[in-house]
Structures are given as structure tokens and as C-alpha cells.
Enzyme design. Sequence first.
Site, mmCIF file in Angstrom:
data_model
loop_
_atom_site.group_PDB
_atom_site.id
_atom_site.type_symbol
_atom_site.label_atom_id
_atom_site.label_comp_id
_atom_site.label_asym_id
_atom_site.label_seq_id
_atom_site.Cartn_x
_atom_site.Cartn_y
_atom_site.Cartn_z
ATOM 1 C CG HIS A 72 -23.822 73.806 66.620
ATOM 2 N ND1 HIS A 72 -22.904 74.376 65.920
ATOM 3 C CD2 HIS A 72 -24.969 74.208 66.471
ATOM 4 C CE1 HIS A 72 -23.348 74.929 64.978
ATOM 5 N NE2 HIS A 72 -24.635 74.902 65.207
ATOM 6 C CE1 TYR A 196 -14.578 76.181 67.451
ATOM 7 C CE2 TYR A 196 -13.106 77.972 67.629
ATOM 8 C CZ TYR A 196 -14.226 77.610 67.842
ATOM 9 O OH TYR A 196 -15.205 77.747 68.875
ATOM 10 N N PRO A 288 -11.008 84.690 72.032
ATOM 11 C CG PRO A 288 -11.637 85.621 69.908
ATOM 12 C CD PRO A 288 -10.675 85.708 71.160
ATOM 13 C CE LYS A 292 -14.804 76.925 77.419
ATOM 14 N NZ LYS A 292 -16.151 76.516 77.125
ATOM 15 C CE1 TYR A 380 -15.355 75.607 71.070
ATOM 16 C CE2 TYR A 380 -17.805 74.795 71.508
ATOM 17 C CZ TYR A 380 -16.745 75.473 70.845
ATOM 18 O OH TYR A 380 -17.215 76.429 69.828
HETATM 19 C C1 PHB Z 1 -18.820 83.601 66.880
HETATM 20 O O1 PHB Z 1 -19.788 82.755 66.202
HETATM 21 O O2 PHB Z 1 -18.609 84.741 66.855
HETATM 22 C C2 PHB Z 1 -17.749 82.744 67.465
HETATM 23 C C3 PHB Z 1 -17.715 81.235 67.728
HETATM 24 C C4 PHB Z 1 -16.831 80.559 68.456
HETATM 25 C C5 PHB Z 1 -15.652 80.924 68.712
HETATM 26 C C6 PHB Z 1 -15.671 82.578 68.709
HETATM 27 C C7 PHB Z 1 -16.468 83.213 68.069
HETATM 28 O O3 PHB Z 1 -14.982 80.438 69.443
#
Ligand code: PHB
Length: 385
Positions: A72, A196, A288, A292, A380
Amino acid sequence: MRTEVIIIGAGPAGLMLGRLLELAGVDAIILERKSPDYVLGRIRAGVLEQGSMDLMDRAGVGARMHAEGLIHHGVELSFDGDRQRLDFTDLIGRHVMVYGQTEVTRDLMAARKAQTIYDAENVELHDFDTNPHVTYTKDGVTHRIDCRFIAGCDGFHGVSRQSVPQSALTTFERVYPFGWLGILVDKPPVADELIYAHHARGFALCSQRSPTRSRYYVQVPTDEKVEAWSDDRFWDELRARLNPETAEALQTGSSIEKSIAPLRSFVAEPLRFGCLFLAGDAAHIVPPTGAKGLNLAMSDVAVLADALIEAVSEKSEAGINAYSAKVLDRIWKAERFSWWMTSLLHTFPDAGAFGRRIQRADFDYLASSRIAQQSLAENYTGLPS
Ligand code: PHB
Ligand code: APR
């Protein structure tokens, strides 16, 4: 029985540490409370930083990740429906890999030839200042293993951190007034990249595991019960929080997993007590939002493996002496970033009008400043070890 290193916990931290020690010829035994199927049944995040990808390669388990993982180059942020894409490759020349933690665990388990003792009950750590050994019960029989070092990789609720006298440990914690309700579904992801989303109704995340399997989350109050969320209710709530175009494109279906995880920031200091070292979720928890958790576990054990290999081969104790301070420096930076992303993107019951305007200003600043975007991209995709 005797070994050089006892590793408590066969999550990604314990398994990666075990693999790195195995490759270096250091004798180590992993003790895990649960069964292999149980460990593999846990669904968790799935974004790997470059450092974690490199570690998978160093551990000789990167082949499937390279074949099946998805590179990505950026993510999308959405704020009350306004969209902003961040192109990591353009901003900082780095990218991330979407590859589930479950798959990381599976690859590490498959590669391990040394001993892992599953279903080990009542694991207890003894005398880790002087004469380290661990006892456990399996099939009703109590066993003892002596060792030189113990690695506590047994997660937030594990026994290792709890074995340290309270007076020797300082903990730092923030518990957020919400959790994430997550759903796994066999439908193609709504977008190529992760989204997000901040919305007045709460945060939402569109993530994925593969071109045909998606992972979605919505922010819910801490005391919410998963039983209160039918799939339909989940999809309606997710759509309401996304920008209308994205909501329109969402492919829904029956969930194959649905669960709620609370959000917490936590750090324990220090991370060494005589012969005992803490790593991964046993040492720290991040919310989450910045993806990280797994990456920090990987960077901890990369440092710990080198330190233990050096110490076991009697070359030097410099690595084990420096371990705690070295990893805590990186841990706190990841804690800061995860807290910041969480603060920007969630709704907080006590934010008030001022708090909401600050969040909006934070998003607008990000949308208008390449420097702010580079900072997000740098964090990130992963700060250097
Ligand atoms: C997930 O795919 O479970 C996931 C991806 C990004 C995040 C948290 C969880 O920041
Ligand atoms: N005895 C033996 N094993 C234990 C004990 C115990 N008393 N307590 C816990 N364990 C095991 C758990 O069953 C689990 O398999 O330790 C393992 C810890 O694994 P994780 O919780 O996955 O922690 P870690 O390996 O540090 O990985 C961190 O997990 O929670 C996510 O976001 C986090 O992705 C990050 C990763």
C-alpha cells in the site's frame, strides 16, 4: 530440563524472537498457555512497516508475505466526509504491506523447528534475579525448566509483567472511553487503500486482508455488547460514517468474525529485571489507530534477539544492558503517534465544541501542509529502530 532462553507466549513477539534465536543457534523453549488453533484464531491488525517486512525476511519467513501481501502506497483520511489521500511513496519514499497478523503468526509457527510447549498452564517465573527458572503444568504434571534468560512475550494480560514486584515497575496508562467493533467479511474491500474516517457519529476504518476479504471497524462506547450488533446494524452505521461515494461502493455480506476491542495506551518501565525482559504487548499497548501494535512487537524482539545472542555467546552484555532504554525510546514515539491519530479521528464524549474545532483544524492543517503529511507518513510507515 535446561535451556538458554525461555520465551513466555507464542504470539508474534514470542514466535519471532524464537525464530531469530533458532537461526542463531541459541537454544530456546517457548511456553504458551493456549493451543496452536486458538493462537491462530485471533484476528488482529494487519499493516506491516518496512522494518517488520525486513525482519520477516531476516527470519526466513518472508516468501508468502511477498507473494500474498498487498503493498500500500498510501491511505485515505476522511473528516465529516471530506477526503484527503496521503501518498506515502511521494511524501516519504516508503510504503507499508497489508498482511494479517494471523498470517505472520502462521508463517512463524510453520518455520519453527525448536520446541514450543502449547497448553502450558500455571506458568510461573522464579528467581529471575539470581537463578532463573520457570514452572508450568501440562496434562496435570508440573514441570521445571532452568535457563539463563526469560523473555516475557505473553501479552498485556500475561504472567511475566505481573511477576515483577510492583515497586520495581512504573506504568503509564490512558484508557479511552470507547472501543472498536470489528467485522471480517468475504467481500472485496471498498477501496484499494485503507480509509480512516472521522465522523460526528464516531470513527470508522475500512481495512482489508486480501482482494476478497475485508475488515471494517466502527467506534462504539466501551460498554457496548457485540450481541447488540446485527450485521445489518453494523453496515448501516458504517455507511453513515463514510463519505457518500464510499458508502455507495461498500459491498456488504455476512460477517465471518465480529468482536469488540477496547482502546488503551499503556507503557511499563523499565523492560529488564535481572534476567527477565519484557517485549511486545507485555511491555506496552497502543490503540490500533496507527497500526503500531504488531510493528512495535517486531522491533522490540529484533533488538532483544541481538542482545540475547550476544549475551549467550559471552561476547558482550552491552545489548542486554541497553535493551530497555533503547526500545522505550521507539515505543514512546509510537505511543505518541497512536495517541495523536486516535485523538484526531475519534469522537470524545467530553470534547465539547472547542475540542471538536481543534480536531477539524488538525485535519485542515494536515490537508493543507505537505510537511504535516510527511510527518504522518514518516510515523505511519515506521520510524527507524
Ligand atoms: C486492520 O486491518 O485490522 C487494521 C488496519 C489498520 C489499523 C488497525 C487495524 O490502523
Ligand atoms: N503463560 C503462557 N502464555 C501466555 C500467558 C501465560 N500466563 N499469558 C498469555 N500468554 C500467551 C497468549 O496466549 C498469547 O498467545 O502469550 C501470547 C501473547 O501474544 P499477543 O497477545 O499476540 O502479544 P505479542 O506477541 O506481544 O504481539 C503483539 O498482538 O495484541 C496484538 O496489537 C498487538 O499486534 C500486536 C501483537
